[in-house]
Design a protein around this motif. Structure first.
Motif, PDB file in Angstrom:
ATOM      1  N   ALA A   9       0.866  -4.764   8.377  1.00  0.00           N
ATOM      2  CA  ALA A   9      -0.365  -4.355   7.695  1.00  0.00           C
ATOM      3  C   ALA A   9      -1.439  -4.000   8.708  1.00  0.00           C
ATOM      4  O   ALA A   9      -1.774  -4.778   9.585  1.00  0.00           O
ATOM      5  CB  ALA A   9      -0.853  -5.468   6.780  1.00  0.00           C
ATOM      6  N   GLY A  10      -2.007  -2.774   8.561  1.00  0.00           N
ATOM      7  CA  GLY A  10      -3.108  -2.346   9.396  1.00  0.00           C
ATOM      8  C   GLY A  10      -2.712  -1.874  10.775  1.00  0.00           C
ATOM      9  O   GLY A  10      -3.552  -1.421  11.554  1.00  0.00           O
ATOM     10  N   ALA A  11      -1.422  -1.991  11.158  1.00  0.00           N
ATOM     11  CA  ALA A  11      -1.011  -1.651  12.515  1.00  0.00           C
ATOM     12  C   ALA A  11      -0.199  -0.367  12.593  1.00  0.00           C
ATOM     13  O   ALA A  11       0.133   0.088  13.679  1.00  0.00           O
ATOM     14  CB  ALA A  11      -0.201  -2.800  13.117  1.00  0.00           C
ATOM     15  N   GLY A  12       0.143   0.226  11.467  1.00  0.00           N
ATOM     16  CA  GLY A  12       0.969   1.422  11.461  1.00  0.00           C
ATOM     17  C   GLY A  12       0.177   2.668  11.818  1.00  0.00           C
ATOM     18  O   GLY A  12      -1.055   2.647  11.911  1.00  0.00           O
ATOM     19  N   PRO A  13       0.880   3.793  12.003  1.00  0.00           N
ATOM     20  CA  PRO A  13       0.199   5.033  12.373  1.00  0.00           C
ATOM     21  C   PRO A  13      -0.592   5.627  11.212  1.00  0.00           C
ATOM     22  O   PRO A  13      -0.280   5.407  10.042  1.00  0.00           O
ATOM     23  CB  PRO A  13       1.357   5.949  12.773  1.00  0.00           C
ATOM     24  N   LEU A  14      -1.587   6.399  11.583  1.00  0.00           N
ATOM     25  CA  LEU A  14      -2.454   7.054  10.610  1.00  0.00           C
ATOM     26  C   LEU A  14      -2.700   8.478  11.093  1.00  0.00           C
ATOM     27  O   LEU A  14      -3.038   8.691  12.253  1.00  0.00           O
ATOM     28  CB  LEU A  14      -3.777   6.299  10.498  1.00  0.00           C
ATOM     29  N   ILE A  15      -2.505   9.439  10.199  1.00  0.00           N
ATOM     30  CA  ILE A  15      -2.797  10.832  10.509  1.00  0.00           C
ATOM     31  C   ILE A  15      -4.082  11.224   9.778  1.00  0.00           C
ATOM     32  O   ILE A  15      -4.217  10.985   8.580  1.00  0.00           O
ATOM     33  CB  ILE A  15      -1.660  11.771  10.058  1.00  0.00           C
ATOM     34  N   VAL A  16      -5.028  11.802  10.509  1.00  0.00           N
ATOM     35  CA  VAL A  16      -6.276  12.274   9.921  1.00  0.00           C
ATOM     36  C   VAL A  16      -6.321  13.789  10.035  1.00  0.00           C
ATOM     37  O   VAL A  16      -6.132  14.343  11.128  1.00  0.00           O
ATOM     38  CB  VAL A  16      -7.502  11.660  10.632  1.00  0.00           C
ATOM     39  N   VAL A  17      -6.535  14.458   8.918  1.00  0.00           N
ATOM     40  CA  VAL A  17      -6.654  15.917   8.886  1.00  0.00           C
ATOM     41  C   VAL A  17      -8.072  16.249   8.441  1.00  0.00           C
ATOM     42  O   VAL A  17      -8.457  15.965   7.310  1.00  0.00           O
ATOM     43  CB  VAL A  17      -5.642  16.553   7.911  1.00  0.00           C
ATOM     44  N   MET A  18      -8.854  16.831   9.354  1.00  0.00           N
ATOM     45  CA  MET A  18     -10.211  17.184   8.969  1.00  0.00           C
ATOM     46  C   MET A  18     -10.500  18.649   9.266  1.00  0.00           C
ATOM     47  O   MET A  18      -9.806  19.291  10.056  1.00  0.00           O
ATOM     48  CB  MET A  18     -11.229  16.275   9.651  1.00  0.00           C
TER      49      MET A  18
END
Length: 322
Positions: A9-18
């Motif tokens: 929880a909370g440690a996985g990857p995150l992709i942000v598209v802006m």
């Protein structure tokens, strides 16, 4: 692509598209979700509301059926969401995606939302209820001009910089409650609660000419899709324009003035284009000031750009063992 192993929880990857309005970020997020077993999580302050799907350019029902979409159309217009409220909901959706072994994809045009999730927010001081009521009453009766006038002698920089009534009210509450500007308070209380795992940020940054061409036909297309009827039904509810942010969504004031007979159709279209261009320009200013952009593309999203983006994301995920 095979589904990845669930992350803590909370440690996985995150992709942000802006990217600014009309840059193609929603399509990019959808393509990534379909190709990389992702979940698209909304970070647009107007698209969280259930009303005005057309005007706020929410993903279509077909797009939402093509890949999981979260935090779109989940709140009634009267239930105002702060950045902290949204960040808490987004963290829950990111965690749910990780538990399912899916890739969370954050996309939207509200920079404060993205920052709140990725970096966290500064804790604000406790505001006495009577002060909250006083500031809210000022906003309801006098709107943005009254809030700016009250804030200017206490925090002139914020009064000049801010235009959103909620943010103006927050700055006024803080300086009246503490004697310190909101910026001073935030410097003394660094953000906390940001995403603990690795983040890969993609920024679509088309030039002004490309943006303007994409925006030019946007209002006409919205009207063809039924935006006028959508706005008419929304305005008929008689919501308070000072208390309901969605009342100020680009397109609502412009189409509303046309429906009321105050402007011609051509004038409405021109006002809409100008408002959208101004909004996109503000979005671009925020994006350019972000330090942690992993992949910046100075063009609108297209199939030609997709292969480059997908390759960079795959490299990022491979370094994490995904």
């Amino acid at each position: 692509m095979q589904r990845s192993n669930p992350a803590p929880a909370g440690a996985g990857p995150l992709i942000v598209v802006m990217g600014p309005t009309a840059s193609g970020k929603s399509q990019l997020a959808l393509d990534l979700a379909r190709a990389r077993d992702g979940v698209v999580i909304n970070a647009d302050a107007m698209q969280v509301y259930a009303d005005l799907r057309i005007v706020t350019a929410r993903p279509s029902e077909a797009d939402e059926a093509a890949a999981p979409h979260r935090l779109y159309g989940v709140r009634p217009a009267e239930a105002v969401w702060s950045a902290a409220d949204w960040a808490a909901a987004a963290r829950a959706e990111v965690a749910a995606a990780h538990r399912a072994g899916r890739l969370p994809l954050i996309t939207g045009g509200t920079g404060l939302y993205i920052r709140a999730l990725v970096e966290g927010l500064s804790d604000l001081p406790a505001i006495p209820q009577d002060l909250r009521d006083e500031v809210r009453a000022l906003g309801l009766t006098g709107g943005v001009p009254a809030l700016k006038a009250a804030l200017a002698p206490l925090d002139p920089k914020a009064a000049q910089r801010l235009a959103d009534p909620q943010r103006l009210a927050r700055a006024l509450e803080v300086v009246r409650a503490t004697g310190r500007s909101l910026a001073d308070w935030q410097r003394a209380h660094p953000p906390a609660g940001g995403h603990a795992g690795p983040v890969f940020t993609i920024a679509l940054m088309p030039d002004a000419g490309t943006r303007d061409r994409a925006i030019a036909g946007r209002f006409v297309k919205m009207l063809e899709m039924g935006a006028a009827d959508e706005v008419a039904a929304f305005l008929a509810r008689g919501l308070d324009p000072q208390a309901v942010p969605l009342m100020k969504a680009v397109g609502v004031p412009e189409i509303g003035a046309w429906l009321a007979g105050e402007v011609s159709r051509d004038e409405m279209l021109e006002r809409g284009r100008i408002a959208t261009r101004q909004y996109a320009k503000r979005q671009m200013t925020w994006i350019r000031n972000q330090a942690h952009i992993n992949l910046g593309a100075h063009e609108q999203y297209s199939e030609c750009l997709a292969s480059r983006i997908f390759l960079e994301i795959d490299r990022f995920l491979l370094t994490l063992g995904h």
